[in-house]
Design an enzyme around this catalytic site. Structure first.
Site, mmCIF file in Angstrom:
data_model
loop_
_atom_site.group_PDB
_atom_site.id
_atom_site.type_symbol
_atom_site.label_atom_id
_atom_site.label_comp_id
_atom_site.label_asym_id
_atom_site.label_seq_id
_atom_site.Cartn_x
_atom_site.Cartn_y
_atom_site.Cartn_z
ATOM 1 N N ASP A 100 0.826 -1.202 0.000
ATOM 2 C CA ASP A 100 0.000 0.000 0.000
ATOM 3 C C ASP A 100 0.866 1.260 0.000
ATOM 4 O O ASP A 100 1.940 1.272 0.594
ATOM 5 C CB ASP A 100 -0.897 -0.016 1.247
ATOM 6 C CG ASP A 100 -2.088 0.907 1.126
ATOM 7 O OD1 ASP A 100 -2.333 1.436 0.024
ATOM 8 O OD2 ASP A 100 -2.781 1.116 2.147
ATOM 9 N N ASN B 68 -10.300 -3.167 -6.900
ATOM 10 C CA ASN B 68 -9.467 -2.166 -7.567
ATOM 11 C C ASN B 68 -9.978 -1.754 -8.950
ATOM 12 O O ASN B 68 -9.520 -0.746 -9.509
ATOM 13 C CB ASN B 68 -8.018 -2.665 -7.698
ATOM 14 C CG ASN B 68 -7.262 -2.645 -6.383
ATOM 15 O OD1 ASN B 68 -6.306 -3.384 -6.196
ATOM 16 N ND2 ASN B 68 -7.685 -1.805 -5.444
#
Length: 259
Positions: free
Chosen positions: A36, A84
């Site tokens: 991340d 995503n």
């Protein structure tokens, strides 16, 4: 006579830093990483988000090699989640090209390091060029016997668990399985990580960027894993960062519900 100028070999240097070669059981067999912070890394440098994803790819290479050298058996990387797809189209298009570029340059190193590529996720939903690059990497490294580099692509743990449940229900419907025979072993045999065998369960979950959540990643497999959260953004995470994280793991006492 001691030669004070003799250069230490690689194993001696790592042993001093981590004290791991005498106690290999302290190295987590299966490390899973939520990579991340790519976008924030780029924004802090006034760069487009895709620049962060590109730099993050270089981090993958560094961390993969170091993990293999340290004796990790499986490294699972959360590369693209089922959620995503909600990101802007240009960013998704770039992310779908990344595996192509990554494997085009890194497969020779993977073969040299004896690293085997595997993938989990709903790969049938990936663009054809992405799926082709991944499957070719899997094929080219299938004979390697070292660490497994396991990419989670178009992966979501809830969907994985639902699919496993449907598969088991079908076995019962087909009279291939009795309800009373369903146990954890049966259930795990239907998960996407089944091919990892003895290393299916995660020992150590690492998440970068300071966020502290699971994000629908390996929910079953992380049942008893140790968690490590760092404020470092993924492109800044490096070999030393990994060693520091493992150092924290080595100080943990895993009880698995016992005393």
């Amino acid at each position: 006579m001691i030669n004070f100028f003799k250069k230490k070999n690689y194993k001696e240097e790592i042993k001093e830093e981590l004290n791991i070669f005498d106690e290999k059981e302290k190295i987590p067999s299966h490390i899973a990483i939520i990579m991340d912070g790519n976008g924030r890394w780029a924004q802090r440098r006034f760069l487009p988000r895709i620049a962060g994803h590109k730099e993050g790819m270089n981090t993958v290479k560094k961390v993969t090699k170091r993990s293999s050298q340290l004796g990790v058996k499986v490294l699972t990387l959360y590369a693209f989640s089922t959620e995503n797809w909600k990101r802007p189209d240009p960013e998704v298009t770039f992310l779908m090209q990344l595996p192509v570029d990554f494997f085009d340059t890194f497969v020779p190193d993977l073969k040299k390091e004896n690293i085997k590529v595997q993938v989990i996720g709903f790969t049938e939903g990936l663009p054809s060029h992405t799926r082709k690059a991944v499957m070719e990497a899997v094929e080219e490294t299938k004979s390697n016997t070292g660490m497994i580099l396991n990419f989670a692509l178009n992966y979501g743990s809830r969907s994985e668990i639902l699919e496993a449940t449907k598969n088991i229900a079908q076995l019962v419907k087909d009279n291939s399985l009795e309800i009373d025979e369903i146990d954890e072993t049966i259930f795990e045999s239907q998960l996407m990580t089944a091919s990892l065998g003895a290393y299916q369960e995660v020992d150590y979950l690492i998440r970068t960027s300071g966020e502290e959540r699971m994000s629908n990643f390996l929910l079953w497999q992380n049942a008893y894993s140790e968690f490590y959260f760092t404020n470092e953004l993924w492109p800044d995470f490096n070999e030393k960062s990994l060693e520091n994280a493992i150092g924290v793991y080595q100080k943990r006492h895993r009880r698995f519900g016992a005393l």
